[in-house]
Design a protein around this motif. Sequence first.
Motif, PDB file in Angstrom:
ATOM      1  N   PHE A   2       0.795  -1.211  -0.135  1.00  0.00           N
ATOM      2  CA  PHE A   2      -0.114   0.122  -0.031  1.00  0.00           C
ATOM      3  C   PHE A   2       0.955   1.186   0.143  1.00  0.00           C
ATOM      4  CE2 PHE A   2      -3.115  -2.728   2.549  1.00  0.00           C
ATOM      5  CZ  PHE A   2      -4.030  -2.935   1.448  1.00  0.00           C
ATOM      6  N   TYR A   3       0.643   2.066  -1.009  1.00  0.00           N
ATOM      7  CA  TYR A   3       1.300   3.268  -1.258  1.00  0.00           C
ATOM      8  C   TYR A   3       0.398   4.602  -0.646  1.00  0.00           C
ATOM      9  CZ  TYR A   3       5.034   0.994  -3.876  1.00  0.00           C
ATOM     10  OH  TYR A   3       6.214   0.394  -4.316  1.00  0.00           O
ATOM     11  N   GLY A   4       0.800   5.426   0.473  1.00  0.00           N
ATOM     12  CA  GLY A   4      -0.110   6.428   0.720  1.00  0.00           C
ATOM     13  C   GLY A   4       0.417   7.638   0.120  1.00  0.00           C
ATOM     14  N   VAL A  19      -1.011  11.537   7.678  1.00  0.00           N
ATOM     15  CA  VAL A  19      -0.020  10.503   7.752  1.00  0.00           C
ATOM     16  C   VAL A  19      -0.503   9.208   8.871  1.00  0.00           C
ATOM     17  CG1 VAL A  19       2.161  10.157   8.540  1.00  0.00           C
ATOM     18  CG2 VAL A  19       1.450  12.052   7.125  1.00  0.00           C
ATOM     19  N   GLU A  20      -1.121   9.774  10.040  1.00  0.00           N
ATOM     20  CA  GLU A  20      -1.496   8.698  11.149  1.00  0.00           C
ATOM     21  C   GLU A  20      -2.516   7.772  10.467  1.00  0.00           C
ATOM     22  OE1 GLU A  20      -2.971  10.510  14.647  1.00  0.00           O
ATOM     23  OE2 GLU A  20      -1.108  11.963  14.654  1.00  0.00           O
ATOM     24  N   ARG A  21      -3.647   8.413   9.789  1.00  0.00           N
ATOM     25  CA  ARG A  21      -4.541   7.408   8.982  1.00  0.00           C
ATOM     26  C   ARG A  21      -4.116   6.443   7.964  1.00  0.00           C
ATOM     27  NH1 ARG A  21     -10.184   9.770   7.512  1.00  0.00           N
ATOM     28  NH2 ARG A  21     -10.302   7.323   7.674  1.00  0.00           N
ATOM     29  N   LEU A  22      -3.058   6.928   7.355  1.00  0.00           N
ATOM     30  CA  LEU A  22      -2.355   6.218   6.299  1.00  0.00           C
ATOM     31  C   LEU A  22      -1.729   5.013   6.605  1.00  0.00           C
ATOM     32  CD1 LEU A  22      -1.769   8.889   3.596  1.00  0.00           C
ATOM     33  CD2 LEU A  22      -3.368   7.145   3.315  1.00  0.00           C
ATOM     34  N   LYS A  23      -0.870   5.477   7.988  1.00  0.00           N
ATOM     35  CA  LYS A  23      -0.023   4.380   8.565  1.00  0.00           C
ATOM     36  C   LYS A  23      -0.770   3.272   9.190  1.00  0.00           C
ATOM     37  CE  LYS A  23       4.280   7.095   9.656  1.00  0.00           C
ATOM     38  NZ  LYS A  23       4.753   7.545  10.854  1.00  0.00           N
ATOM     39  N   ALA A  24      -2.127   3.726   9.861  1.00  0.00           N
ATOM     40  CA  ALA A  24      -3.044   2.792  10.437  1.00  0.00           C
ATOM     41  C   ALA A  24      -3.514   2.004   9.386  1.00  0.00           C
ATOM     42  CB  ALA A  24      -4.008   3.494  11.228  1.00  0.00           C
ATOM     43  N   ALA A  25      -3.753   2.084   8.143  1.00  0.00           N
ATOM     44  CA  ALA A  25      -4.307   1.642   6.940  1.00  0.00           C
ATOM     45  C   ALA A  25      -3.225   0.557   6.231  1.00  0.00           C
ATOM     46  CB  ALA A  25      -5.026   2.473   5.998  1.00  0.00           C
ATOM     47  N   PRO A  29       5.697   3.112   1.365  1.00  0.00           N
ATOM     48  CA  PRO A  29       5.664   4.284   2.003  1.00  0.00           C
ATOM     49  C   PRO A  29       4.676   5.262   1.860  1.00  0.00           C
ATOM     50  CG  PRO A  29       6.712   4.129  -0.249  1.00  0.00           C
ATOM     51  CD  PRO A  29       6.175   2.979   0.327  1.00  0.00           C
ATOM     52  N   ILE A  30       4.772   6.694   2.349  1.00  0.00           N
ATOM     53  CA  ILE A  30       3.729   7.578   2.270  1.00  0.00           C
ATOM     54  C   ILE A  30       4.387   8.877   1.491  1.00  0.00           C
ATOM     55  CG2 ILE A  30       1.884   9.177   3.439  1.00  0.00           C
ATOM     56  CD1 ILE A  30       1.825   6.956   5.637  1.00  0.00           C
ATOM     57  N   PHE A  31       3.624   9.381   0.543  1.00  0.00           N
ATOM     58  CA  PHE A  31       4.388  10.489  -0.436  1.00  0.00           C
ATOM     59  C   PHE A  31       3.690  11.581   0.082  1.00  0.00           C
ATOM     60  CE2 PHE A  31       4.862   6.623  -2.673  1.00  0.00           C
ATOM     61  CZ  PHE A  31       6.126   6.742  -3.289  1.00  0.00           C
ATOM     62  N   LEU A  32       4.351  12.656   0.708  1.00  0.00           N
ATOM     63  CA  LEU A  32       3.898  13.725   1.228  1.00  0.00           C
ATOM     64  C   LEU A  32       3.703  15.093   0.436  1.00  0.00           C
ATOM     65  CD1 LEU A  32       5.062  13.432   4.673  1.00  0.00           C
ATOM     66  CD2 LEU A  32       2.857  12.565   3.988  1.00  0.00           C
ATOM     67  N   GLU A  33       2.903  15.895   0.222  1.00  0.00           N
ATOM     68  CA  GLU A  33       2.916  17.019  -0.780  1.00  0.00           C
ATOM     69  C   GLU A  33       2.358  18.283  -0.227  1.00  0.00           C
ATOM     70  OE1 GLU A  33       3.906  16.836  -4.903  1.00  0.00           O
ATOM     71  OE2 GLU A  33       2.079  15.814  -4.846  1.00  0.00           O
ATOM     72  N   LYS A  34       2.957  19.183  -0.302  1.00  0.00           N
ATOM     73  CA  LYS A  34       2.378  20.766   0.147  1.00  0.00           C
ATOM     74  C   LYS A  34       2.119  21.362  -1.093  1.00  0.00           C
ATOM     75  CE  LYS A  34       3.580  20.408   5.066  1.00  0.00           C
ATOM     76  NZ  LYS A  34       4.310  21.314   6.131  1.00  0.00           N
ATOM     77  N   VAL A  35       1.050  20.956  -1.761  1.00  0.00           N
ATOM     78  CA  VAL A  35       0.984  21.791  -3.296  1.00  0.00           C
ATOM     79  C   VAL A  35      -0.573  22.155  -3.400  1.00  0.00           C
ATOM     80  CG1 VAL A  35       1.334  20.250  -4.602  1.00  0.00           C
ATOM     81  CG2 VAL A  35       1.567  22.461  -5.531  1.00  0.00           C
ATOM     82  N   SER A  36      -1.044  22.950  -3.989  1.00  0.00           N
ATOM     83  CA  SER A  36      -2.427  23.079  -4.417  1.00  0.00           C
ATOM     84  C   SER A  36      -2.802  21.885  -5.426  1.00  0.00           C
ATOM     85  CB  SER A  36      -2.737  24.395  -4.990  1.00  0.00           C
ATOM     86  OG  SER A  36      -4.064  24.478  -5.548  1.00  0.00           O
TER      87      SER A  36
END
Length: 188
Positions: A2-4, A19-25, A29-36
Amino acid sequence: MFYGYARVSTAGQDLGGQVERLKAAGCDPIFLEKVSGAKSDRPELRRALKALTPGDALVVVAVDRLARDTRDLLNILHEVKEAKAGFRSLNEPIVDTTSELADVVLAVLGIAAKWERARMIERTAAGRAQAVARGVKLGRKPKLTPLQQREIKARLAQGEGQRELARSYNVGVATIARLITSEKSEEE
């Protein structure tokens, strides 16, 4: 695997809850983005999509964290399907292409995209009509001012060539030709 994928629209927002919810699922890895989400260039989303292999799943907390509209969502889901992977939204369990209902989900999203497109066309047409009613001139601004147009017409009447005039006014020959054509149509 599972890729978050988690995204916030502005730098001040926090990705922690997603991130917490994706880890719980079980996402890693989890890909994080701060963009519109309105931006089509989302590097972390690109990385997440490229990482998918057959049998994987891309998981998001909510669909609005992934796509800006239904058409964008369908395009992303197409890429996920091309990778022979699945897609799940934690907040919208119906949006799950890993289940037996995947084809139904995609059909419903396709219908929603069609409706959304029709509404967008209607809103655009209404906005244009309102602008015209207010006297706004739509379209590209003319390359030649009315004074330049009169000068060109006078020089043409004196026998100057279109190419020479186009060079002297720094426009294409087609612009001069359209000016001549519009003058002829006005005379008729």
